[in-house]
Design a protein around this motif. Structure first.
Motif, mmCIF file in Angstrom:
data_model
loop_
_atom_site.group_PDB
_atom_site.id
_atom_site.type_symbol
_atom_site.label_atom_id
_atom_site.label_comp_id
_atom_site.label_asym_id
_atom_site.label_seq_id
_atom_site.Cartn_x
_atom_site.Cartn_y
_atom_site.Cartn_z
ATOM 1 N N GLN A 89 -19.936 45.378 -10.799
ATOM 2 C CA GLN A 89 -18.863 45.108 -10.392
ATOM 3 C C GLN A 89 -19.732 43.457 -12.083
ATOM 4 O OE1 GLN A 89 -16.280 45.544 -12.806
ATOM 5 N NE2 GLN A 89 -14.654 45.353 -11.135
ATOM 6 N N THR A 90 -19.114 44.375 -12.828
ATOM 7 C CA THR A 90 -19.669 42.883 -14.180
ATOM 8 C C THR A 90 -18.612 42.761 -15.442
ATOM 9 O OG1 THR A 90 -20.026 44.915 -15.835
ATOM 10 C CG2 THR A 90 -22.021 43.720 -14.330
ATOM 11 N N GLY A 91 -18.849 41.036 -15.298
ATOM 12 C CA GLY A 91 -17.728 40.717 -16.401
ATOM 13 C C GLY A 91 -16.930 38.544 -15.970
ATOM 14 N N GLU A 92 -17.516 38.452 -16.813
ATOM 15 C CA GLU A 92 -16.724 36.381 -16.427
ATOM 16 C C GLU A 92 -17.983 35.880 -15.359
ATOM 17 O OE1 GLU A 92 -12.354 35.844 -16.021
ATOM 18 O OE2 GLU A 92 -12.885 37.299 -17.244
ATOM 19 N N THR A 93 -18.123 35.216 -14.838
ATOM 20 C CA THR A 93 -18.681 33.689 -14.427
ATOM 21 C C THR A 93 -18.292 33.532 -13.334
ATOM 22 O OG1 THR A 93 -18.260 32.035 -16.140
ATOM 23 C CG2 THR A 93 -19.746 33.479 -16.535
ATOM 24 N N ALA A 94 -19.156 32.383 -12.258
ATOM 25 C CA ALA A 94 -19.048 31.953 -11.443
ATOM 26 C C ALA A 94 -20.486 30.589 -11.755
ATOM 27 C CB ALA A 94 -18.984 32.499 -10.318
ATOM 28 N N TYR A 95 -19.697 29.752 -11.651
ATOM 29 C CA TYR A 95 -21.133 28.635 -10.927
ATOM 30 C C TYR A 95 -22.182 28.900 -12.144
ATOM 31 C CZ TYR A 95 -18.645 28.377 -6.526
ATOM 32 O OH TYR A 95 -17.955 27.759 -5.631
ATOM 33 N N GLY A 96 -21.247 28.916 -13.542
ATOM 34 C CA GLY A 96 -22.601 29.011 -14.894
ATOM 35 C C GLY A 96 -23.344 30.569 -14.553
ATOM 36 N N ARG A 97 -23.291 31.246 -14.084
ATOM 37 C CA ARG A 97 -24.045 32.412 -13.962
ATOM 38 C C ARG A 97 -23.167 33.722 -14.366
ATOM 39 N NH1 ARG A 97 -29.217 32.717 -11.175
ATOM 40 N NH2 ARG A 97 -28.949 34.239 -10.767
ATOM 41 N N PRO A 98 -23.930 34.525 -14.911
ATOM 42 C CA PRO A 98 -22.492 36.262 -15.048
ATOM 43 C C PRO A 98 -22.197 36.537 -13.373
ATOM 44 C CG PRO A 98 -25.089 35.735 -15.904
ATOM 45 C CD PRO A 98 -24.672 34.700 -15.773
ATOM 46 N N LEU A 99 -21.599 37.097 -13.410
ATOM 47 C CA LEU A 99 -20.791 37.792 -12.163
ATOM 48 C C LEU A 99 -21.595 39.267 -12.703
ATOM 49 C CD1 LEU A 99 -17.386 36.433 -11.265
ATOM 50 C CD2 LEU A 99 -18.658 36.970 -10.320
ATOM 51 N N VAL A 100 -22.451 39.470 -11.262
ATOM 52 C CA VAL A 100 -23.301 40.506 -10.689
ATOM 53 C C VAL A 100 -22.772 41.799 -10.337
ATOM 54 C CG1 VAL A 100 -24.817 41.958 -11.041
ATOM 55 C CG2 VAL A 100 -23.825 40.466 -12.699
ATOM 56 N N ASP A 101 -22.106 42.646 -9.172
ATOM 57 C CA ASP A 101 -21.640 43.114 -8.612
ATOM 58 C C ASP A 101 -20.534 42.778 -7.810
ATOM 59 O OD1 ASP A 101 -24.026 45.561 -8.245
ATOM 60 O OD2 ASP A 101 -25.339 43.471 -8.065
ATOM 61 N N ALA A 102 -19.984 41.566 -8.634
ATOM 62 C CA ALA A 102 -18.994 40.762 -8.221
ATOM 63 C C ALA A 102 -17.596 41.430 -8.739
ATOM 64 C CB ALA A 102 -19.630 39.584 -7.907
ATOM 65 N N GLN A 103 -16.620 40.862 -8.270
ATOM 66 C CA GLN A 103 -15.459 40.592 -8.959
ATOM 67 C C GLN A 103 -14.867 39.394 -8.627
ATOM 68 O OE1 GLN A 103 -13.741 42.393 -11.229
ATOM 69 N NE2 GLN A 103 -11.618 41.134 -11.784
ATOM 70 N N HIS A 104 -14.281 38.833 -10.057
ATOM 71 C CA HIS A 104 -13.718 37.270 -10.425
ATOM 72 C C HIS A 104 -12.336 37.598 -9.624
ATOM 73 C CE1 HIS A 104 -11.593 38.594 -13.476
ATOM 74 N NE2 HIS A 104 -12.367 39.051 -14.072
ATOM 75 N N PRO A 105 -12.172 35.868 -9.468
ATOM 76 C CA PRO A 105 -10.411 35.587 -9.177
ATOM 77 C C PRO A 105 -9.640 35.574 -10.164
ATOM 78 C CG PRO A 105 -11.928 33.791 -8.462
ATOM 79 C CD PRO A 105 -12.207 35.001 -9.198
ATOM 80 N N HIS A 106 -8.233 36.092 -10.523
ATOM 81 C CA HIS A 106 -7.479 36.254 -11.469
ATOM 82 C C HIS A 106 -6.976 34.790 -11.636
ATOM 83 C CE1 HIS A 106 -7.052 40.742 -11.516
ATOM 84 N NE2 HIS A 106 -7.448 40.035 -12.460
ATOM 85 N N ASP A 107 -6.491 33.722 -12.226
ATOM 86 C CA ASP A 107 -6.368 32.816 -12.614
ATOM 87 C C ASP A 107 -5.118 32.292 -12.001
ATOM 88 O OD1 ASP A 107 -8.231 32.434 -14.474
ATOM 89 O OD2 ASP A 107 -6.935 30.590 -15.644
ATOM 90 N N PHE A 108 -4.494 31.084 -11.357
ATOM 91 C CA PHE A 108 -3.481 31.261 -10.897
ATOM 92 C C PHE A 108 -2.303 31.301 -11.389
ATOM 93 C CE2 PHE A 108 -0.463 27.589 -10.367
ATOM 94 C CZ PHE A 108 0.478 27.893 -8.753
#
Ligand SMILES: [Cu+2]
Length: 449
Positions: A154-173
């Protein structure tokens, strides 16, 4: 995962669903009264829509799944309904508790919850018009710790300033906050307007959290950012015109993807656009083609994205529920890299009996961000192989309903994914990477529906 975090996420969910279930006792009675009324309106009323005092414009708004996107009309949308004076209110919600395990050097494990609740209120405006306000919330910023859950490829969006790879981001509140107005202009013709500080522009199929065919799979598709990822966009303005079996829509919106602060509402100029054409051959079908230009969607990548999608959704009512399937194609063209990346998805959920669901999803996606966190490997692979890797993901799953609460369809299930990948990246993922999820699912619905 730590104990405290587990109980925190459990407590939050129990709170929300508990409150809705208690209120649901009242809704259950209300909707059965409304149900009698429903029979007088046969022909103009889709299944699952049993509110009194609703005109054609109101019906159209009530059947919206997310933004102005729709599932096939014959799909009985799981919801609770009631009314406060002249306002019709609808409540929808799903929460999954998931334990995920992913194999190989880049795989991780996690316990998390994906979830959302939606409340909408609708009021008639004169003979021919209707107004609807929608608020959708997700506790994922709290229940998906560390700004991600593991999902191979999985790719797309970021966490702690780094691209998310092999991970899915949470949705917004705040997943959605929007206002709809619809007005019947003539027999079978309805004008639709939608303004949303947070909402879903007219681009792509119904997004996976709200899609009939994806109901029993908690994890995001790998092609999410090729197909339906604009479902949480800002400053959305959409105009639509529905005429009999067709609906055409155009949207303006702010193109940047949600930033990593999932608790706030993002904002920016309306710098992106999209348009979509729907075709509904019958109540069992919803087909769309759409295209849009997103101004600089990814925070860490230069360039705009031109996204084109096409999809066919089919629902067939059956004794134990309804059989829903989707076929989706989505393509991203990046103006910076000049690359065209394609994605293909098929998914289905079949009620084998009233309480047993078999589900599956198969995807092929062209990924060029798998090594975005490691420029050295990325360059080396680019010289030897190329920049883009076609990944296949093949998921099969099963859920069994257990009768625990009156207004909450509770189920336990599991799903398993096998992946196909080019030889060039097998040293990083292993030869046969797999992923699995064990899950508990809670969904609000009217008893007996
Ligand atoms: Cu999403």
């Amino acid at each position: 995962m730590k104990r405290e975090a587990k109980s925190k996420c459990g407590a939050l969910l129990v709170g929300i669903f508990g409150a809705l279930a208690i209120h649901g006792q009242a809704f259950g009675q209300d909707s059965s009264q409304a149900h009698e009324h429903h029979h007088e309106h046969q022909g103009t009323t889709a299944p699952g829509t049993n509110m009194a005092d609703m005109n054609a414009a109101g019906m159209l708004l009530m059947n919206l799944a997310s933004g102005t996107a729709v599932n096939p009309a014959s799909w009985p949308m799981p919801m609770l309904m009631t009314h406060f004076g002249h306002w019709n209110a609808m409540f929808m919600g799903v929460a999954f508790l998931v334990d995920t395990q992913q194999s190989g050097p880049r795989g991780h494990d996690k316990f998390y919850s994906s979830n959302w609740v939606m409340a909408s209120a609708q009021h008639r405006v004169g003979e021919k018009g209707a107004f609807q306000a929608v608020l959708m919330l997700s506790l994922e910023p709290a229940t998906i710790t560390d700004r991600r859950y593991p999902l191979l490829f999985q790719t797309g969006e970021t966490a702690y300033g780094r691209p998310l790879v092999d991970a899915q981001h949470p949705h917004d509140f705040i997943m959605s906050l929007g206002f709809h107005y619809a007005r019947e202009l003539g027999e079978g013709t309805i004008l639709e307007a939608y303004v949303a500080p947070v909402g879903d522009p007219a681009l792509g199929p119904v997004p996976f959290p709200h899609r009939a065919s994806a109901m029993e799979l908690p994890q995001a598709p790998l092609s999410h950012h090729w197909q339906d990822s604009t479902h949480i966009a800002n400053e959305v303005v959409t105009l639509g015109l529905a005429h009999k079996k067709f609906k055409i829509e155009a949207s303006g919106f702010y193109g940047s993807e949600p930033n990593e602060n999932r608790w706030n509402i993002d904002s920016g100029p309306i710098n992106s656009w999209s348009s979509r054409l729907w075709f509904f051959p019958s109540k069992n079908w919803a087909m769309q083609v759409s295209t849009g230009r997103l101004a600089h969607p990814e925070a860490l990548e230069p360039g705009d994205t031109v996204r084109t999608t096409s999809s066919i959704a089919y629902t067939r009512p059956m004794p134990g529920g309804s059989w829903s399937s989707s076929l989706i194609w989505g393509r991203n063209h990046n103006t910076g890299t000049k690359r065209n990346l394609n994605s293909y998805l098929v998914e289905s959920v079949l009620p084998v009996t009233r309480k047993n669901f078999v589900t599956g999803r198969a995807e092929l996606v062209d990924k060029d961000e798998l090594f975005a966190g490691d420029p050295e490997i990325e360059e080396q692979l680019e010289r030897q192989y190329g920049s883009t890797f076609r990944i296949g993901a093949f998921t099969i799953g099963y859920t069994r309903d257990i009768a625990l609460f009156r207004n909450i369809e509770t189920g336990i299930g599991a799903n398993f994914t096998a992946y196909s990948l080019p030889d060039a990246i097998k040293p990083y993922y292993g030869n046969h990477p797999v992923g699995g999820n064990i899950l508990v699912r809670f969904r609000l619905r009217r008893p007996g529906s």
